[in-house]
Design an enzyme around this catalytic site. Structure first.
Site, PDB file in Angstrom:
ATOM      1  N   GLY A  44     117.992  35.652  39.477  1.00 41.22           N
ATOM      2  CA  GLY A  44     117.211  35.765  38.235  1.00 41.22           C
ATOM      3  C   GLY A  44     115.912  36.532  38.463  1.00 41.22           C
ATOM      4  O   GLY A  44     114.939  36.343  37.731  1.00 41.22           O
ATOM      5  N   LYS A  45     115.931  37.410  39.454  1.00 40.25           N
ATOM      6  CA  LYS A  45     114.717  38.196  39.777  1.00 40.25           C
ATOM      7  C   LYS A  45     114.253  39.027  38.591  1.00 40.25           C
ATOM      8  O   LYS A  45     113.074  39.111  38.281  1.00 40.25           O
ATOM      9  CB  LYS A  45     114.991  39.133  40.973  1.00 40.25           C
ATOM     10  CG  LYS A  45     115.332  38.426  42.259  1.00 40.25           C
ATOM     11  CD  LYS A  45     115.727  39.385  43.349  1.00 40.25           C
ATOM     12  CE  LYS A  45     117.045  40.095  43.115  1.00 40.25           C
ATOM     13  NZ  LYS A  45     118.237  39.236  43.136  1.00 40.25           N
ATOM     14  N   GLY A  46     115.256  39.664  37.923  1.00 39.54           N
ATOM     15  CA  GLY A  46     114.920  40.567  36.828  1.00 39.54           C
ATOM     16  C   GLY A  46     114.129  39.849  35.740  1.00 39.54           C
ATOM     17  O   GLY A  46     113.108  40.340  35.273  1.00 39.54           O
TER      18      GLY A  46
ATOM     19  N   ASP B 174     121.142  37.698  42.770  1.00 37.99           N
ATOM     20  CA  ASP B 174     121.434  37.213  41.420  1.00 37.99           C
ATOM     21  C   ASP B 174     120.718  35.900  41.090  1.00 37.99           C
ATOM     22  O   ASP B 174     121.222  35.082  40.310  1.00 37.99           O
ATOM     23  CB  ASP B 174     122.959  37.043  41.212  1.00 37.99           C
ATOM     24  CG  ASP B 174     123.703  38.337  41.494  1.00 37.99           C
ATOM     25  OD1 ASP B 174     123.139  39.403  41.207  1.00 37.99           O
ATOM     26  OD2 ASP B 174     124.836  38.268  42.006  1.00 37.99           O
TER      27      ASP B 174
ATOM     28  N   ARG C 245     132.562  40.716  39.088  1.00 36.36           N
ATOM     29  CA  ARG C 245     133.264  39.839  40.039  1.00 36.36           C
ATOM     30  C   ARG C 245     132.790  38.390  39.874  1.00 36.36           C
ATOM     31  O   ARG C 245     131.604  38.142  39.702  1.00 36.36           O
ATOM     32  CB  ARG C 245     132.959  40.264  41.486  1.00 36.36           C
ATOM     33  CG  ARG C 245     133.575  41.594  41.861  1.00 36.36           C
ATOM     34  CD  ARG C 245     133.305  41.927  43.319  1.00 36.36           C
ATOM     35  NE  ARG C 245     131.897  42.211  43.572  1.00 36.36           N
ATOM     36  CZ  ARG C 245     131.394  42.432  44.781  1.00 36.36           C
ATOM     37  NH1 ARG C 245     132.160  42.382  45.848  1.00 36.36           N
ATOM     38  NH2 ARG C 245     130.112  42.709  44.932  1.00 36.36           N
TER      39      ARG C 245
ATOM     40  N   GLN D 299     118.681  42.583  45.714  1.00 35.48           N
ATOM     41  CA  GLN D 299     119.426  41.765  46.670  1.00 35.48           C
ATOM     42  C   GLN D 299     118.565  40.552  47.081  1.00 35.48           C
ATOM     43  O   GLN D 299     117.826  40.062  46.249  1.00 35.48           O
ATOM     44  CB  GLN D 299     119.904  42.575  47.881  1.00 35.48           C
ATOM     45  CG  GLN D 299     120.995  43.587  47.548  1.00 35.48           C
ATOM     46  CD  GLN D 299     120.452  44.852  46.903  1.00 35.48           C
ATOM     47  OE1 GLN D 299     119.555  45.484  47.438  1.00 35.48           O
ATOM     48  NE2 GLN D 299     120.987  45.234  45.777  1.00 35.48           N
TER      49      GLN D 299
ATOM     50  N   ALA E 188     122.317  46.678  42.591  1.00 38.11           N
ATOM     51  CA  ALA E 188     121.598  45.589  41.919  1.00 38.11           C
ATOM     52  C   ALA E 188     122.045  45.491  40.465  1.00 38.11           C
ATOM     53  O   ALA E 188     122.448  46.479  39.858  1.00 38.11           O
ATOM     54  CB  ALA E 188     120.099  45.846  41.979  1.00 38.11           C
ATOM     55  N   GLY E 189     121.936  44.289  39.928  1.00 40.43           N
ATOM     56  CA  GLY E 189     122.164  44.087  38.492  1.00 40.43           C
ATOM     57  C   GLY E 189     121.173  43.037  38.032  1.00 40.43           C
ATOM     58  O   GLY E 189     121.304  41.874  38.399  1.00 40.43           O
ATOM     59  N   HIS E 190     120.161  43.441  37.311  1.00 43.93           N
ATOM     60  CA  HIS E 190     119.084  42.534  36.897  1.00 43.93           C
ATOM     61  C   HIS E 190     119.134  42.357  35.380  1.00 43.93           C
ATOM     62  O   HIS E 190     119.072  43.335  34.636  1.00 43.93           O
ATOM     63  CB  HIS E 190     117.726  43.092  37.342  1.00 43.93           C
ATOM     64  CG  HIS E 190     117.578  43.154  38.842  1.00 43.93           C
ATOM     65  ND1 HIS E 190     116.459  43.599  39.480  1.00 43.93           N
ATOM     66  CD2 HIS E 190     118.440  42.806  39.832  1.00 43.93           C
ATOM     67  CE1 HIS E 190     116.626  43.522  40.791  1.00 43.93           C
ATOM     68  NE2 HIS E 190     117.827  43.054  41.025  1.00 43.93           N
ATOM     69  N   THR E 191     119.256  41.108  34.950  1.00 42.42           N
ATOM     70  CA  THR E 191     119.457  40.824  33.528  1.00 42.42           C
ATOM     71  C   THR E 191     118.186  40.283  32.876  1.00 42.42           C
ATOM     72  O   THR E 191     117.556  39.377  33.402  1.00 42.42           O
ATOM     73  CB  THR E 191     120.552  39.741  33.361  1.00 42.42           C
ATOM     74  OG1 THR E 191     121.635  40.071  34.216  1.00 42.42           O
ATOM     75  CG2 THR E 191     121.025  39.653  31.926  1.00 42.42           C
TER      76      THR E 191
HETATM   77  P1  GDP Z   1     119.022  39.098  39.463  1.00 41.79           P
HETATM   78  O1  GDP Z   1     119.975  40.041  40.087  1.00 41.79           O
HETATM   79  O2  GDP Z   1     118.319  38.257  40.493  1.00 41.79           O
HETATM   80  O3  GDP Z   1     118.044  39.736  38.523  1.00 41.79           O
HETATM   81  O4  GDP Z   1     119.893  38.076  38.588  1.00 41.79           O
HETATM   82  P2  GDP Z   1     121.166  38.472  37.655  1.00 41.79           P
HETATM   83  O5  GDP Z   1     120.676  39.085  36.410  1.00 41.79           O
HETATM   84  O6  GDP Z   1     122.183  39.188  38.451  1.00 41.79           O
HETATM   85  O7  GDP Z   1     121.782  37.038  37.397  1.00 41.79           O
HETATM   86  C1  GDP Z   1     121.068  36.026  36.789  1.00 41.79           C
HETATM   87  C2  GDP Z   1     121.874  35.535  35.575  1.00 41.79           C
HETATM   88  O8  GDP Z   1     121.396  34.267  35.184  1.00 41.79           O
HETATM   89  C3  GDP Z   1     121.718  36.425  34.354  1.00 41.79           C
HETATM   90  O9  GDP Z   1     122.894  36.369  33.601  1.00 41.79           O
HETATM   91  C4  GDP Z   1     120.572  35.766  33.599  1.00 41.79           C
HETATM   92  O10 GDP Z   1     120.587  36.031  32.195  1.00 41.79           O
HETATM   93  C5  GDP Z   1     120.870  34.315  33.853  1.00 41.79           C
HETATM   94  N1  GDP Z   1     119.692  33.447  33.888  1.00 41.79           N
HETATM   95  C6  GDP Z   1     118.477  33.700  34.431  1.00 41.79           C
HETATM   96  N2  GDP Z   1     117.682  32.619  34.314  1.00 41.79           N
HETATM   97  C7  GDP Z   1     118.405  31.653  33.717  1.00 41.79           C
HETATM   98  C8  GDP Z   1     118.151  30.299  33.353  1.00 41.79           C
HETATM   99  O11 GDP Z   1     117.080  29.737  33.586  1.00 41.79           O
HETATM  100  N3  GDP Z   1     119.182  29.615  32.772  1.00 41.79           N
HETATM  101  C9  GDP Z   1     120.387  30.194  32.504  1.00 41.79           C
HETATM  102  N4  GDP Z   1     121.338  29.445  31.941  1.00 41.79           N
HETATM  103  N5  GDP Z   1     120.655  31.473  32.827  1.00 41.79           N
HETATM  104  C10 GDP Z   1     119.685  32.190  33.432  1.00 41.79           C
HETATM  105  P1  IMO Z   2     120.859  41.830  42.874  1.00 43.51           P
HETATM  106  O1  IMO Z   2     119.648  42.681  43.036  1.00 43.51           O
HETATM  107  C1  IMO Z   2     124.308  39.957  44.746  1.00 43.51           C
HETATM  108  C2  IMO Z   2     126.247  42.146  48.001  1.00 43.51           C
HETATM  109  C3  IMO Z   2     127.655  42.649  47.789  1.00 43.51           C
HETATM  110  C4  IMO Z   2     128.170  42.574  49.208  1.00 43.51           C
HETATM  111  C5  IMO Z   2     126.978  42.974  50.050  1.00 43.51           C
HETATM  112  C6  IMO Z   2     126.970  44.452  50.440  1.00 43.51           C
HETATM  113  O2  IMO Z   2     121.481  41.896  41.524  1.00 43.51           O
HETATM  114  O3  IMO Z   2     120.598  40.424  43.334  1.00 43.51           O
HETATM  115  P2  IMO Z   2     126.475  46.708  49.124  1.00 43.51           P
HETATM  116  O4  IMO Z   2     127.153  47.316  47.951  1.00 43.51           O
HETATM  117  O5  IMO Z   2     125.010  46.470  48.917  1.00 43.51           O
HETATM  118  O6  IMO Z   2     126.746  47.434  50.417  1.00 43.51           O
HETATM  119  O7  IMO Z   2     127.178  45.274  49.301  1.00 43.51           O
HETATM  120  O8  IMO Z   2     125.835  42.705  49.243  1.00 43.51           O
HETATM  121  N1  IMO Z   2     125.258  42.585  46.976  1.00 43.51           N
HETATM  122  C7  IMO Z   2     124.748  41.780  46.045  1.00 43.51           C
HETATM  123  N2  IMO Z   2     125.020  40.500  45.753  1.00 43.51           N
HETATM  124  N3  IMO Z   2     123.337  40.600  44.080  1.00 43.51           N
HETATM  125  C8  IMO Z   2     123.020  41.873  44.386  1.00 43.51           C
HETATM  126  O9  IMO Z   2     121.965  42.502  43.841  1.00 43.51           O
HETATM  127  C9  IMO Z   2     123.768  42.541  45.373  1.00 43.51           C
HETATM  128  N4  IMO Z   2     123.738  43.779  45.891  1.00 43.51           N
HETATM  129  C10 IMO Z   2     124.642  43.786  46.894  1.00 43.51           C
HETATM  130  O10 IMO Z   2     128.368  41.813  46.920  1.00 43.51           O
HETATM  131  O11 IMO Z   2     128.472  41.236  49.530  1.00 43.51           O
HETATM  132 MG    MG Z   3     122.006  40.606  40.033  1.00 41.84          MG
END
Ligand code: GDP
Ligand code: IMO
Ligand code: MG
Length: 427
Positions: free
Chosen positions: A15-17, A13, A301, A222, A39-42
């Site tokens: 900010g890869k997406g 999480d 979560r 991840q 994964a959840g990429h925003t």
């Molecule tokens: P990923 O899984 O690595 O792609 O990241 P996520 O999408 O799970 O979580 C990153 C969160 O931070 C998302 O809600 C993004 O919109 C937010 N985000 C990313 N870059 C920035 C930033 O520079 N500032 C702020 N405030 N939010 C950001």
């Molecule tokens: P992105 O790509 C954050 C965590 C879960 C748990 C552990 C194992 O959005 O960064 P799993 O369901 O993979 O067997 O869970 O890994 N986890 C993540 N935490 N970002 C993710 O993906 C994750 N994908 C799995 O919370 O601790």
């Molecule tokens: Mg994520």
């Protein structure tokens, strides 16, 4: 033209997406190589938020998306995501999405196993309950179903028998309901006609793209600390999240991977269980969570929050092959009087500068924190390094120094272009 691998340098999480989306402007292809819909990429583009789980993040720009053999693909989840994207005006057709024939399938039985295993564990791992771990277990157990099996109903039925025989013994042993072959088979055969048009030879696409000078961004999911080898085992996911995973998980030659951009927040978060040395609990942790919007994209979560850990980041960078850093969410630290960075550990009273391998030792680590002055005013949306408050620039320089890796980008807001680019990862 060089390719770029984008990987999470912390616990996910980071900010890869949004970094992949930014890079995709100058790329032809975005390829996923590991993980699945855990994964959840925003992405945030002109106020519109896109939450991607399985689809490569270049899809929003209409770039060709590839899902490699290393991905654990839940076909139902993929179709639901394609429908969600269609509702947002993004059409995902076989022209813009190709799935490797050999990607392993996540089935309903895997979700059931994931939940049951978590319930049975004395100390749950806090998985996403998406069935990802059990699907990878079946893959290495050599009983998994693969995307290409959807094209051969008879073989699919036979393979499903083998797989369910294995798992139903376990379900019965626990007094749980076994899975019915016919019902699972019907479900897969109903879905197959929508999935099969997307299936192709991803390795060949990548090889041709490379030969013709096209550029690919490999989108890790991840992060290094969740890698099955290099993470805080057993509190990890079940795939290879590091740059090497991009080669084994798509079929591209390792020598063609190019730059490896590690994405890290300027603080730290973790979702799920496991050691987190620089975690900050109480009010300060709550403030970070609130300001950073630190709640899971798919699971909702609350994420655990803490200070940046440069020991972790340095070690993770070495084992993952990171040679450039993208620092995200600088704006979240606006308004703090003091900002801390973990620059060392104490283990049983002794100072160490590495992360030990055992979970027991990781749990006993104490952070050595260094204080930095916060800044006044907002960094939100700043796009030029010279516009940053002096203290924010000092923090970035200190991080670069501690980790020993050049900073390529700093982001200052969730919007696509809220970023300062110091050096392009493209060579
Ligand atoms: P990923 O899984 O690595 O792609 O990241 P996520 O999408 O799970 O979580 C990153 C969160 O931070 C998302 O809600 C993004 O919109 C937010 N985000 C990313 N870059 C920035 C930033 O520079 N500032 C702020 N405030 N939010 C950001
Ligand atoms: P992105 O790509 C954050 C965590 C879960 C748990 C552990 C194992 O959005 O960064 P799993 O369901 O993979 O067997 O869970 O890994 N986890 C993540 N935490 N970002 C993710 O993906 C994750 N994908 C799995 O919370 O601790
Ligand atoms: Mg994520």
């Amino acid at each position: 033209m060089s390719n770029v691998v984008v990987i999470g340098a912390q616990w996910g999480d980071e900010g890869k997406g949004r970094i992949v989306d930014w890079l995709a402007e100058k790329a032809d292809i975005v390829a996923r190589y590991n993980g699945g819909h855990n994964a959840g990429h925003t992405l945030v583009v002109n106020g519109q938020t896109y939450k991607l789980a399985l689809l490569p993040s270049g899809i929003v720009r209409g770039k060709l998306g590839l899902i490699g053999n290393g991905v654990a693909l839940d076909p139902e989840a993929l179709l639901a995501e394609i429908d969600r994207m269609a509702a947002l005006g993004i059409r995902v057709t076989p022209e813009v999405l190709q799935i490797a024939e050999t990607a392993t399938l996540v089935l309903p039985v895997h979700r059931a196993i994931d939940s049951a295993q978590e319930r049975l564990r004395a100390k749950p791992l806090g998985t996403t309950l998406r069935g990802i771990g059990p699907a990878y277990e079946d893959k290495v157990g050599r009983r998994g179903l693969r995307v290409c099996d959807l094209a051969e109903p008879e073989l699919l039925a036979q393979k499903l028998d083998v797989l369910l025989e294995h798992h139903n013994a376990w379900f019965r042993g626990l007094g749980l309901e076994p899975f019915q072959r016919d019902q699972v088979l019907r479900g897969l055969l109903a879905i197959a006609p929508r999935i099969l048009p997307f299936v192709g030879r991803v390795w060949e696409q990548l090889d041709k793209a490379h030969s013709s000078g096209k550029r690919t961004v490999f989108e890790g999911s991840q992060a290094v600390m969740l890698d099955v080898d290099w993470g805080s085992y057993p509190y990890v996911t079940s795939s290879s999240t590091v740059a090497a995973g991009a080669a084994s998980g798509t079929g591209i030659a390792p020598s063609h991977l190019g730059q490896v951009l590690g994405v890290s927040k300027v603080y730290a978060t973790r979702v799920g269980e496991g050691p987190f040395t620089s975690e900050v609990e109480g009010t300060l942790g709550d403030v970070l969570r609130q300001r950073g919007g630190e709640y899971g994209v798919n699971t909702g979560r609350p994420r655990r929050c803490g200070w940046l850990d440069t020991v972790q980041l340095r070690q993770s960078s070495k084992v993952a092959g990171i040679n450039l850093l993208a620092l995200t969410k600088l704006d979240v630290l606006d308004g703090f009087d003091s900002i801390y960075v973990c620059v060392g550990y104490e283990l049983d009273g002794k100072r160490i500068d590495y992360m030990p391998s055992t979970n027991a030792e990781q749990q006993r680590l104490r952070p050595v924190l260094k204080r930095f002055d916060g800044w006044e005013g907002s960094t939100r949306g700043i796009r030029s390094y010279s516009d940053l408050p002096r203290e924010a620039a000092a923090l970035i320089e200190a991080i670069q120094q501690e980790v020993g890796i050049p900073v390529s980008m700093v982001t200052t807001g969730p919007e696509r272009d809220d970023a300062i680019v110091l050096r392009s990862p493209f060579t």
